[in-house]
Design a protein around this motif. Structure first.
Motif, mmCIF file in Angstrom:
data_model
loop_
_atom_site.group_PDB
_atom_site.id
_atom_site.type_symbol
_atom_site.label_atom_id
_atom_site.label_comp_id
_atom_site.label_asym_id
_atom_site.label_seq_id
_atom_site.Cartn_x
_atom_site.Cartn_y
_atom_site.Cartn_z
ATOM 1 N N GLN A 180 0.928 -0.806 -0.052
ATOM 2 C CA GLN A 180 -0.203 0.088 0.283
ATOM 3 C C GLN A 180 0.989 1.271 0.006
ATOM 4 N N ARG A 181 0.527 2.078 -0.525
ATOM 5 C CA ARG A 181 0.883 4.128 -0.459
ATOM 6 C C ARG A 181 0.057 4.335 -0.194
ATOM 7 N N LEU A 182 0.233 5.784 -0.244
ATOM 8 C CA LEU A 182 -0.316 6.462 0.011
ATOM 9 C C LEU A 182 0.227 7.926 0.352
ATOM 10 N N VAL A 183 -0.296 9.137 -0.440
ATOM 11 C CA VAL A 183 1.031 10.681 -0.828
ATOM 12 C C VAL A 183 0.295 11.400 -1.027
ATOM 13 N N TYR A 184 0.165 12.833 0.493
ATOM 14 C CA TYR A 184 -1.022 13.799 0.363
ATOM 15 C C TYR A 184 0.172 15.303 -0.344
ATOM 16 N N TYR A 185 -1.000 15.475 -0.716
ATOM 17 C CA TYR A 185 -0.420 16.907 -1.191
ATOM 18 C C TYR A 185 -1.017 18.162 -0.999
ATOM 19 N N PRO A 186 -0.782 18.962 0.291
ATOM 20 C CA PRO A 186 -1.295 19.918 0.869
ATOM 21 C C PRO A 186 -1.020 20.834 -0.398
ATOM 22 N N GLY A 187 -2.296 21.547 -0.238
ATOM 23 C CA GLY A 187 -3.309 22.419 -1.210
ATOM 24 C C GLY A 187 -1.731 24.008 -1.191
ATOM 25 N N GLY A 188 -1.686 24.215 -2.748
ATOM 26 C CA GLY A 188 -0.754 25.426 -3.085
ATOM 27 C C GLY A 188 -0.807 26.084 -4.148
ATOM 28 N N GLY A 189 -1.404 27.649 -3.802
ATOM 29 C CA GLY A 189 -2.094 27.704 -4.860
ATOM 30 C C GLY A 189 -2.960 27.513 -5.762
ATOM 31 N N ASP A 190 -3.080 27.281 -7.264
ATOM 32 C CA ASP A 190 -4.102 26.938 -7.487
ATOM 33 C C ASP A 190 -4.523 25.652 -8.164
ATOM 34 N N LEU A 191 -3.785 24.856 -7.212
ATOM 35 C CA LEU A 191 -3.313 23.327 -6.737
ATOM 36 C C LEU A 191 -4.786 22.559 -5.889
#
Length: 242
Positions: A180-191
């Motif tokens: 299993q693999r979990l990745v989180y990208y915190p909010g940045g700009g328009d993304l």
């Protein structure tokens, strides 16, 4: 949820949902193609393909993967595309020590039914092996990435994002492996905020033939109006590993 696609069928060709991490300098992995078809008062067809491979040594590891899913329904003479996903990518890991490693990765994706015309990611960072033995491994990692997205409503979302993640591999028995693999990208700009989760279970049933189940889930805070924020793909089938 944007959709929960369940494919319960025999793979038409080989599958190994889980590429092996044996540091023997050889490629390991597999390929799957699955489908479901219906006709009568309504007609539908669903096709999915999953491929992955990895080459590991005591010093580094190369991982490659690809996922495709296509679905189309026809009811009362009206055709509708229910799934239109293609994702390919790769990652390179380099061991900096017994526990510490660095990585670089790239991924491309299109998912028009999910509101994404195309999306490209370039990421890099460092990770740490919390657990690493023959039966279990568990890594945590973090870094920075650049994402360029074009949505189906014509808008763009580009910029730099932090990434935080974890992944693990478990040998549950002599015949069964879970990853299993979990990745989180915190909010940045328009993304906006994004998160990805992938899991796969493989059980050997005879020789190199396996019974596999896989789950791929994607969340995006920034989607076109009328599009839900979460996409899920669940597949089950027989396969073959190398």
């Amino acid at each position: 949820m944007q959709r929960l696609t369940l494919t319960l069928t025999l793979a038409l060709t080989a599958q190994a949902t889980l590429a092996q991490d044996t540091p023997d300098g050889q490629w390991h992995g597999g390929l799957s193609v699955a489908g479901a078809f219906a006709s009568g008062n309504s007609s539908s067809r669903t096709l999915s393909a999953n491929a992955n491979a990895s080459l590991a040594t005591a010093r580094d590891k190369i991982s490659l993967y690809g996922l495709a899913n296509y679905g189309r329904n026809k009811v009362d003479g009206i055709n509708a595309t229910t799934a239109d996903l293609l994702r390919v990518g790769g990652r390179y890991d380099f061991n900096l020590g017994p526990q510490l490693f660095s990585f670089g990765a790239a991924e491309g994706e299109t998912n028009k039914a999910g509101g994404v015309r195309d999306r490209y990611n370039l990421t890099g960072g460092v990770g740490y092996h919390l657990v690493k033995n023959e039966a279990n491994s568990w890594d945590v990692f973090g870094g920075l990435g650049y994402t360029a997205s074009k949505l189906t409503d014509g808008s763009n979302a580009n910029g730099v994002q932090v990434l935080l993640g974890e992944e693990s591999s478990h040998k549950l028995s002599e015949t069964t492996t879970l990853k299993q693999r979990l990745v989180y990208y915190p909010g940045g700009g328009d993304l906006g905020d994004r998160a990805t989760f992938d899991a796969g279970l493989a059980t050997t049933i005879s020789g190199a033939w396996t019974l596999n189940a896989g789950l791929s889930s994607r969340y995006s805070d920034r989607v076109p109006t009328g599009t839900k924020k979460t996409d899920n793909l669940l597949t089950v089938g027989f396969g073959y590993k190398f």
